[in-house]
Design a protein around this motif. Sequence first.
Motif, PDB file in Angstrom:
ATOM      1  N   THR A  61     -17.548 -52.720 -15.914  1.00 45.90           N
ATOM      2  CA  THR A  61     -18.795 -52.494 -15.533  1.00 45.90           C
ATOM      3  C   THR A  61     -20.034 -52.469 -16.418  1.00 45.90           C
ATOM      4  O   THR A  61     -20.313 -51.244 -16.504  1.00 45.90           O
ATOM      5  N   ASP A  62     -20.234 -53.177 -17.213  1.00 49.65           N
ATOM      6  CA  ASP A  62     -21.315 -53.107 -18.409  1.00 49.65           C
ATOM      7  C   ASP A  62     -22.648 -52.816 -17.694  1.00 49.65           C
ATOM      8  O   ASP A  62     -22.922 -53.102 -16.535  1.00 49.65           O
ATOM      9  N   GLY A  63     -23.334 -51.809 -18.464  1.00 48.58           N
ATOM     10  CA  GLY A  63     -24.707 -51.620 -18.011  1.00 48.58           C
ATOM     11  C   GLY A  63     -25.685 -52.647 -18.288  1.00 48.58           C
ATOM     12  O   GLY A  63     -26.276 -53.148 -17.319  1.00 48.58           O
ATOM     13  N   PHE A  64     -25.846 -52.601 -19.467  1.00 49.97           N
ATOM     14  CA  PHE A  64     -27.006 -54.079 -19.737  1.00 49.97           C
ATOM     15  C   PHE A  64     -26.419 -55.138 -20.663  1.00 49.97           C
ATOM     16  O   PHE A  64     -26.024 -54.709 -21.880  1.00 49.97           O
ATOM     17  N   ASP A  65     -26.156 -56.210 -20.300  1.00 54.14           N
ATOM     18  CA  ASP A  65     -25.883 -57.207 -21.176  1.00 54.14           C
ATOM     19  C   ASP A  65     -26.992 -58.211 -21.386  1.00 54.14           C
ATOM     20  O   ASP A  65     -27.605 -58.758 -20.523  1.00 54.14           O
ATOM     21  N   VAL A  66     -27.127 -58.277 -22.753  1.00 53.80           N
ATOM     22  CA  VAL A  66     -28.636 -58.838 -23.077  1.00 53.80           C
ATOM     23  C   VAL A  66     -28.292 -60.344 -24.154  1.00 53.80           C
ATOM     24  O   VAL A  66     -27.292 -60.312 -24.961  1.00 53.80           O
ATOM     25  N   HIS A  67     -28.718 -61.494 -23.704  1.00 52.58           N
ATOM     26  CA  HIS A  67     -28.411 -62.754 -24.214  1.00 52.58           C
ATOM     27  C   HIS A  67     -29.500 -63.660 -24.121  1.00 52.58           C
ATOM     28  O   HIS A  67     -30.578 -63.519 -23.561  1.00 52.58           O
ATOM     29  N   LYS A  68     -30.033 -64.208 -25.611  1.00 53.93           N
ATOM     30  CA  LYS A  68     -31.054 -65.043 -25.701  1.00 53.93           C
ATOM     31  C   LYS A  68     -32.246 -64.334 -25.031  1.00 53.93           C
ATOM     32  O   LYS A  68     -33.133 -65.262 -24.646  1.00 53.93           O
ATOM     33  N   SER A  69     -32.528 -63.205 -25.410  1.00 58.08           N
ATOM     34  CA  SER A  69     -34.170 -62.504 -25.102  1.00 58.08           C
ATOM     35  C   SER A  69     -34.592 -62.010 -26.158  1.00 58.08           C
ATOM     36  O   SER A  69     -34.129 -61.671 -27.056  1.00 58.08           O
ATOM     37  N   ARG A  70     -36.007 -61.905 -25.926  1.00 49.23           N
ATOM     38  CA  ARG A  70     -36.844 -61.699 -27.170  1.00 49.23           C
ATOM     39  C   ARG A  70     -37.679 -60.473 -26.559  1.00 49.23           C
ATOM     40  O   ARG A  70     -38.534 -60.740 -25.524  1.00 49.23           O
ATOM     41  N   ASN A  71     -38.050 -59.440 -27.299  1.00 51.27           N
ATOM     42  CA  ASN A  71     -39.134 -58.486 -27.151  1.00 51.27           C
ATOM     43  C   ASN A  71     -38.572 -57.847 -25.814  1.00 51.27           C
ATOM     44  O   ASN A  71     -39.424 -57.713 -24.863  1.00 51.27           O
ATOM     45  N   ILE A  72     -37.625 -57.228 -25.714  1.00 49.85           N
ATOM     46  CA  ILE A  72     -36.801 -56.551 -24.618  1.00 49.85           C
ATOM     47  C   ILE A  72     -37.096 -54.984 -24.918  1.00 49.85           C
ATOM     48  O   ILE A  72     -36.381 -54.621 -26.160  1.00 49.85           O
ATOM     49  N   ARG A  73     -37.239 -54.124 -24.111  1.00 54.27           N
ATOM     50  CA  ARG A  73     -37.341 -52.464 -24.402  1.00 54.27           C
ATOM     51  C   ARG A  73     -36.533 -52.190 -23.095  1.00 54.27           C
ATOM     52  O   ARG A  73     -37.058 -52.368 -21.708  1.00 54.27           O
ATOM     53  N   ILE A  74     -35.661 -51.420 -23.303  1.00 56.52           N
ATOM     54  CA  ILE A  74     -34.784 -50.555 -22.331  1.00 56.52           C
ATOM     55  C   ILE A  74     -34.852 -49.081 -22.672  1.00 56.52           C
ATOM     56  O   ILE A  74     -34.443 -48.675 -23.795  1.00 56.52           O
ATOM     57  N   TYR A  75     -35.395 -48.525 -21.718  1.00 51.60           N
ATOM     58  CA  TYR A  75     -35.505 -46.891 -22.259  1.00 51.60           C
ATOM     59  C   TYR A  75     -35.409 -45.997 -20.867  1.00 51.60           C
ATOM     60  O   TYR A  75     -35.645 -46.377 -19.694  1.00 51.60           O
ATOM     61  N   ASN A  76     -35.405 -44.685 -21.235  1.00 46.62           N
ATOM     62  CA  ASN A  76     -35.527 -43.717 -20.263  1.00 46.62           C
ATOM     63  C   ASN A  76     -34.430 -43.957 -19.210  1.00 46.62           C
ATOM     64  O   ASN A  76     -34.488 -43.474 -18.132  1.00 46.62           O
ATOM     65  N   SER A  77     -33.080 -44.407 -19.509  1.00 43.55           N
ATOM     66  CA  SER A  77     -32.307 -44.728 -18.439  1.00 43.55           C
ATOM     67  C   SER A  77     -30.890 -43.896 -18.543  1.00 43.55           C
ATOM     68  O   SER A  77     -30.611 -43.468 -19.830  1.00 43.55           O
TER      69      SER A  77
END
Length: 356
Positions: free
Chosen positions: A171-187
């Motif tokens: 049950t992964d929260g955030f999986d990131v692939h081939k992405s650029r300039n990403i901000r994940i915050y206050n979560s």
Amino acid sequence: MASNIITFGGVFLLVAVASAFDIWSVDHIPNAKKSNDKVIRVRDINVPAGTALDFQGFDGKTIEFHGRVTFGYKEWEGHLIIIKGKNMNIKGMPGHLIDGEGHRWWDKCGGNCGKKKPFMIYTQLENSYVDGLKIKNTPAWCFAINQCSNVHYSNIDIDNRDGHTKGGHNTDGFDVHKSRNIRIYNSKVNNQDDCLAINSGWDIVFENNVCEGGHGIAVAVGGYDVNEAKNILIKNCKVIKNNIGVRVKTLLNGKGIVDGVTFDNVELKDISEVGIVIIGNYLNSGPRGEPTGGIPIKNLNINNVRGNVFGNGTNIQINVAPGSPSGWIWKSQVKGGKKNPNCKGTPGNLNNPCNW
């Protein structure tokens, strides 16, 4: 365009308000796509089994989630929600809930065996915002952040705590692939796998987040069509009651590069297995064999990573191919647990942190 009348200093003013299109059923989506309304309001939808709530072709629009969104049950490997586009604004409104009712799929083995399980939310966005979503009990993985650029994910609550006793897995929260300039915050993420897993990407920030119950924060590179993770910042986060705190893991016999990963001011609390993990022999079934150096880990910065590991756990584990890493900076204070005398491959500029 609708209008509202308001008063200001006794004077009546006519104020333009963006019109909205309400969706109560997936059957309304084609008309919403063709409408000129800039705001699309999703209200108390039950999505039919085996069907995605599909928001493609909504460039420039705001998607608001109101009420409770649920999904019919089917074993399949699709996505329950798909959001693709440019200049979009995805918003969770007060009182809403996206409820995957994951217990219907949970069987303690996630994507490795048993029932086929859908991904919760697939995003492929550009110059967009995802804010305030409240998500509960995903069948397996929650967010797929794939081929995104210039996107903010903020104030998101992923609540899979029921999975701790009802068989949740992967049950992964955030999986990131081939992405650029990403901000994940206050979560916040409460789950049974990685809180964050970066498989590939550039210029990614994960800041002011709380991870509870899962497998920690991971940069996990190798085994995909793109195997690069560069300029990654994990900052001001808390990892609570996870089996792992933070880790960088590269695939055994993989090819690629990890360059410029920083963990800054990360608090670990009640970690059960290992506080900090840096390995070059990762396989899905677990570390195996001697590490290989085809994915060197360069310019790793561990700064003020602190906290505690339970007595049977290990503070720090390092196992990388000698000569492959370079430019590491290390400042950690992980208490409790046991020191690992078998750490291998620490670059020559650094005293072995396993012996601190």
